[in-house]
Design a protein around this motif. Structure first.
Motif, PDB file in Angstrom:
ATOM      1  N   UNK B  23       0.825  -1.215   0.000  1.00  0.00           N
ATOM      2  CA  UNK B  23       0.000   0.000   0.000  1.00  0.00           C
ATOM      3  C   UNK B  23       0.861   1.268   0.000  1.00  0.00           C
ATOM      4  N   UNK B  24       1.894   1.254  -0.784  1.00  0.00           N
ATOM      5  CA  UNK B  24       2.737   2.450  -0.920  1.00  0.00           C
ATOM      6  C   UNK B  24       2.248   3.197  -2.158  1.00  0.00           C
ATOM      7  N   UNK B  25       1.115   3.895  -1.954  1.00  0.00           N
ATOM      8  CA  UNK B  25       0.355   4.394  -3.105  1.00  0.00           C
ATOM      9  C   UNK B  25       1.100   5.427  -3.926  1.00  0.00           C
ATOM     10  N   UNK B  26       1.748   6.401  -3.264  1.00  0.00           N
ATOM     11  CA  UNK B  26       2.368   7.462  -4.066  1.00  0.00           C
ATOM     12  C   UNK B  26       3.550   6.896  -4.856  1.00  0.00           C
ATOM     13  N   UNK B  27       4.265   5.958  -4.265  1.00  0.00           N
ATOM     14  CA  UNK B  27       5.367   5.343  -5.011  1.00  0.00           C
ATOM     15  C   UNK B  27       4.835   4.517  -6.182  1.00  0.00           C
ATOM     16  N   UNK B  28       3.689   3.865  -5.941  1.00  0.00           N
ATOM     17  CA  UNK B  28       3.067   3.104  -7.030  1.00  0.00           C
ATOM     18  C   UNK B  28       2.677   4.032  -8.179  1.00  0.00           C
ATOM     19  N   UNK B  29       2.001   5.145  -7.841  1.00  0.00           N
ATOM     20  CA  UNK B  29       1.564   6.089  -8.886  1.00  0.00           C
ATOM     21  C   UNK B  29       2.755   6.633  -9.670  1.00  0.00           C
ATOM     22  N   UNK B  30       3.863   6.844  -8.973  1.00  0.00           N
ATOM     23  CA  UNK B  30       5.034   7.437  -9.617  1.00  0.00           C
ATOM     24  C   UNK B  30       5.647   6.505 -10.673  1.00  0.00           C
ATOM     25  N   UNK B 130      -3.825 -12.379 -16.880  1.00  0.00           N
ATOM     26  CA  UNK B 130      -2.659 -11.924 -17.637  1.00  0.00           C
ATOM     27  C   UNK B 130      -2.505 -10.417 -17.505  1.00  0.00           C
ATOM     28  N   UNK B 131      -1.270  -9.954 -17.507  1.00  0.00           N
ATOM     29  CA  UNK B 131      -0.982  -8.525 -17.634  1.00  0.00           C
ATOM     30  C   UNK B 131      -0.354  -8.286 -19.002  1.00  0.00           C
ATOM     31  N   UNK B 132      -0.689  -7.148 -19.580  1.00  0.00           N
ATOM     32  CA  UNK B 132       0.080  -6.644 -20.714  1.00  0.00           C
ATOM     33  C   UNK B 132       0.509  -5.227 -20.355  1.00  0.00           C
ATOM     34  N   UNK B 133       1.754  -5.074 -19.994  1.00  0.00           N
ATOM     35  CA  UNK B 133       2.295  -3.760 -19.654  1.00  0.00           C
ATOM     36  C   UNK B 133       2.918  -3.112 -20.889  1.00  0.00           C
ATOM     37  N   UNK B 134       2.648  -1.828 -21.044  1.00  0.00           N
ATOM     38  CA  UNK B 134       3.404  -1.037 -22.007  1.00  0.00           C
ATOM     39  C   UNK B 134       4.377  -0.188 -21.193  1.00  0.00           C
ATOM     40  N   UNK B 135       5.668  -0.358 -21.453  1.00  0.00           N
ATOM     41  CA  UNK B 135       6.685   0.389 -20.709  1.00  0.00           C
ATOM     42  C   UNK B 135       7.325   1.426 -21.625  1.00  0.00           C
ATOM     43  N   UNK B 136       7.722   2.543 -21.035  1.00  0.00           N
ATOM     44  CA  UNK B 136       8.363   3.588 -21.828  1.00  0.00           C
ATOM     45  C   UNK B 136       9.723   3.910 -21.220  1.00  0.00           C
ATOM     46  N   UNK B 137      10.722   3.994 -22.088  1.00  0.00           N
ATOM     47  CA  UNK B 137      12.046   4.400 -21.620  1.00  0.00           C
ATOM     48  C   UNK B 137      12.079   5.905 -21.532  1.00  0.00           C
ATOM     49  N   UNK B 138      12.436   6.406 -20.374  1.00  0.00           N
ATOM     50  CA  UNK B 138      12.640   7.853 -20.216  1.00  0.00           C
ATOM     51  C   UNK B 138      14.062   8.028 -19.728  1.00  0.00           C
ATOM     52  N   UNK B 139      14.986   8.302 -20.658  1.00  0.00           N
ATOM     53  CA  UNK B 139      16.410   8.324 -20.322  1.00  0.00           C
ATOM     54  C   UNK B 139      16.828   6.929 -19.900  1.00  0.00           C
ATOM     55  N   UNK B 140      17.371   6.823 -18.710  1.00  0.00           N
ATOM     56  CA  UNK B 140      17.780   5.514 -18.202  1.00  0.00           C
ATOM     57  C   UNK B 140      16.626   4.784 -17.508  1.00  0.00           C
ATOM     58  N   UNK B 141      15.560   5.554 -17.241  1.00  0.00           N
ATOM     59  CA  UNK B 141      14.473   4.968 -16.442  1.00  0.00           C
ATOM     60  C   UNK B 141      13.433   4.279 -17.324  1.00  0.00           C
ATOM     61  N   UNK B 143       9.265   3.482 -17.255  1.00  0.00           N
ATOM     62  CA  UNK B 143       8.005   3.745 -16.546  1.00  0.00           C
ATOM     63  C   UNK B 143       6.856   3.022 -17.235  1.00  0.00           C
ATOM     64  N   UNK B 144       5.749   2.902 -16.494  1.00  0.00           N
ATOM     65  CA  UNK B 144       4.586   2.187 -17.041  1.00  0.00           C
ATOM     66  C   UNK B 144       3.701   3.178 -17.782  1.00  0.00           C
TER      67      UNK B 144
END
Lengths: 375, 165
Positions: B23-30, B130-141, B143-144
């Motif tokens: 339940x670490x919501x803000x970290x999850x949202x980030x 099933x999950x289908x995640x779309x991930x995006x590279x932002x520099x080295x990071x 994100x979902x």
């Protein structure tokens, strides 16, 4: 289900049935039970079929339910007659596209049964000139509560603010909703246990009451829709179609809630403290892609097991069911509004209408119409 | 196969699961981009998941992260009886595969199960799918930028929420 052979397999009152448009164009309901040894003759949920063949011994029935194929029929005696083995058909009738079945062979007509509820089905269906349709997809969920609690909850105007405090706060903060005013409206018993609350909601309706949530660009469009309704139906009916919402119970377990989006909900008891619920979205057939997306967004925000409101309802109904373990508390109180000549949506007249009919049925007391017929 | 990239994707998915369970919501949202779409389809008459959240019914659909922020806000408010107290969850993820990659976009599919316990109802059940995640590279990071959740249980047990699937 426009084409001959189109079918849907469903459970109604816990029984497996097939709703089919037969080759003669008529809509029939066939009991989904093979007349040979009882297996389901149709094991798919939907599709188009010329016939239904039982997977067990391959007896085959046409779309009118007649037995048309029996492998090795010469092994039966001369008295064997296919006509005796048609799929059974309950009585079926429809109103504004809602198909109802009645498993008793005799009794009142659908029109008599629906009584005053027809007017409110009309108000829902008159939202579209070409007709309403169920959007693909169903929300199926279960609750550890008695099914009658969901009847009460589905048109309970009193619980809105306490149970859904968070949701209404969300609406206020996301735009345009004034929750400080009481909802003007009424609660009505419609005969045969049907009942409704009808009220002027604080939210907008694409048919056809503008609200800041829709944006300025939709204002003119929504006014055009309203003008068309007024021209077709007159001012009073147009006002009710557009500017009132309704939570309608068709006794005993069909709910049609016409909020900003429209939901059809039905539910079946599996045991005294457990029910299964099916919910669908009803929308105008001719709405734009944009309007459909707006309605669906509103539907999902409020309704269903993943919405903002329904899970809180489920939680409270399960909470009631747990509370009932204390048998010393013998009664629920639904007397709210009995001191008022014209009860309002936050009163409980609609619940009394349901429970009175329920009580009549349990005690075998005849309805007025039945008593008149008997006399 | 790019083993390192795959393991970075898996790490992100495991991190998401941990934030939800803890339940670490803000970290999850980030973990999510602002335009991230979140979608749990419903099931249609043909026994298939619905295919378009704009024209067909879903169980949950948000076209961007603001919807997820509303959910978190509701859970944290303490005013939603269904979310208070929150249910105990344990996310299990497996079969993680990189299914497509473009310049800055990665598609990752996985299988999941969430064991759920409602303490006050002494009820334990599981959702899975099933999950289908779309991930995006932002520099080295990484994100979902999108998450589609196919919930294979087609009858929801009383409640469904972003942290229960």
């Amino acid at each position: 289900m426009a084409q001959p052979g189109d079918f849907r397999a469903r459970r109604v009152a816990g029984r497996p049935v097939i709703l089919v448009r037969s080759d003669d164009g008529q809509v029939r309901v066939l009991l989904n039970t093979c007349t040979h040894r009882g297996a389901l003759v149709c094991r798919t949920q939907s599709g188009n079929a010329r016939s239904f063949q039982c997977a067990y011994h391959a007896w085959t029935f046409n779309s009118r339910g007649e037995l048309v194929g029996v492998p090795g029929e010469d092994a039966y005696s001369l008295s064997f007659d296919r006509k005796d083995f048609a799929l059974a058909q309950p009585r079926v009738d429809s109103y504004r596209g809602f198909v109802f079945v009645n498993f008793t062979p005799e009794g009142e007509s659908l029109s008599d049964y629906l009584a005053g509820a027809k007017e409110f089905l009309d108000l829902v269906c008159d939202q579209s000139e070409v007709g309403m349709e169920v959007v693909p997809g169903a929300q199926l969920y279960s609750m550890r509560a008695n099914w009658k609690l969901l009847v009460e909850n589905s048109f309970d105007g009193y619980h809105g603010l306490p149970t859904h405090q968070r949701y209404f706060q969300f609406l206020v903060e996301t735009g345009g909703l004034d929750m400080t005013e009481r909802l003007p409206g009424r609660a009505l018993a419609l005969g045969n246990g049907h009942a409704v609350i009808e009220y002027e909601p604080p939210w907008g309706r694409l048919v056809a009451q503008w609200n800041p949530v829709f944006g300025e660009t939709k204002k003119a469009e929504i006014e055009t829709v309203y003008a068309k309704l007024e021209a077709k139906f007159g001012a009073e009916w147009a006002r009710r179609v557009s500017r009132t919402s309704r939570n309608l119970l068709i006794f005993p377990n069909l709910i049609i809630n016409d909020l900003m989006a429209v939901t059809i909900r039905t539910f079946f008891p599996v045991s005294p403290d457990y029910m299964e619920v099916s919910a669908w979205a009803l929308e105008p057939q001719d709405e734009s892609a944009e309007d459909r997306a707006i309605r669906l967004d509103n539907f999902l925000t409020f309704l269903g097991p993943g919405g903002f409101a329904t899970p809180d309802d489920v939680e409270m109904l399960e909470s009631c069911q747990k509370g009932f373990a204390n048998r010393e508390v013998m009664w629920s109180d639904i007397s709210r509004g009995m001191n008022r000549a014209e009860p309002v949506p936050t009163d409980e007249l609609q619940m009394r209408a349901f429970w009175r009919r329920w009580h009549d049925l349990l005690t075998l007391r005849p309805t007025k119409a039945e008593a008149q017929r008997a006399a | 196969m790019d083993v390192e990239l795959l393991s970075r994707c898996a790490e992100l998915l495991y991190l998401e699961a941990a934030y939800l369970d803890e339940k670490r919501w803000s970290e999850w949202l980030a973990l999510y981009t602002e335009d991230a779409e979140f979608w749990v389809p419903a099931w249609d008459e043909d026994g298939q998941p619905t295919a378009d959240p704009q024209s067909q019914l879903s169980l949950i659909y948000y076209s961007n992260r603001a919807g997820l922020e509303d959910r978190v806000w509701r859970i944290q408010s303490g005013l939603s009886p269904a979310s208070n107290p929150p249910l105990r969850t344990c996310h299990l993820l497996t079969n993680i595969r990189l299914t497509a990659r473009a310049d800055t976009r990665l598609n990752v599919s996985s299988h999941w199960q969430v064991q759920i316990h409602r303490a006050e109802k002494q009820q334990t059940f599981a959702y899975f799918g099933f999950y289908e995640h779309t991930l995006r590279r932002e520099g080295q990071a990484l994100r979902i930028a999108g998450k589609k959740v196919t919930l294979l249980n087609d009858v929801v047990e009383s409640v469904l929420d972003i942290y229960l699937v």
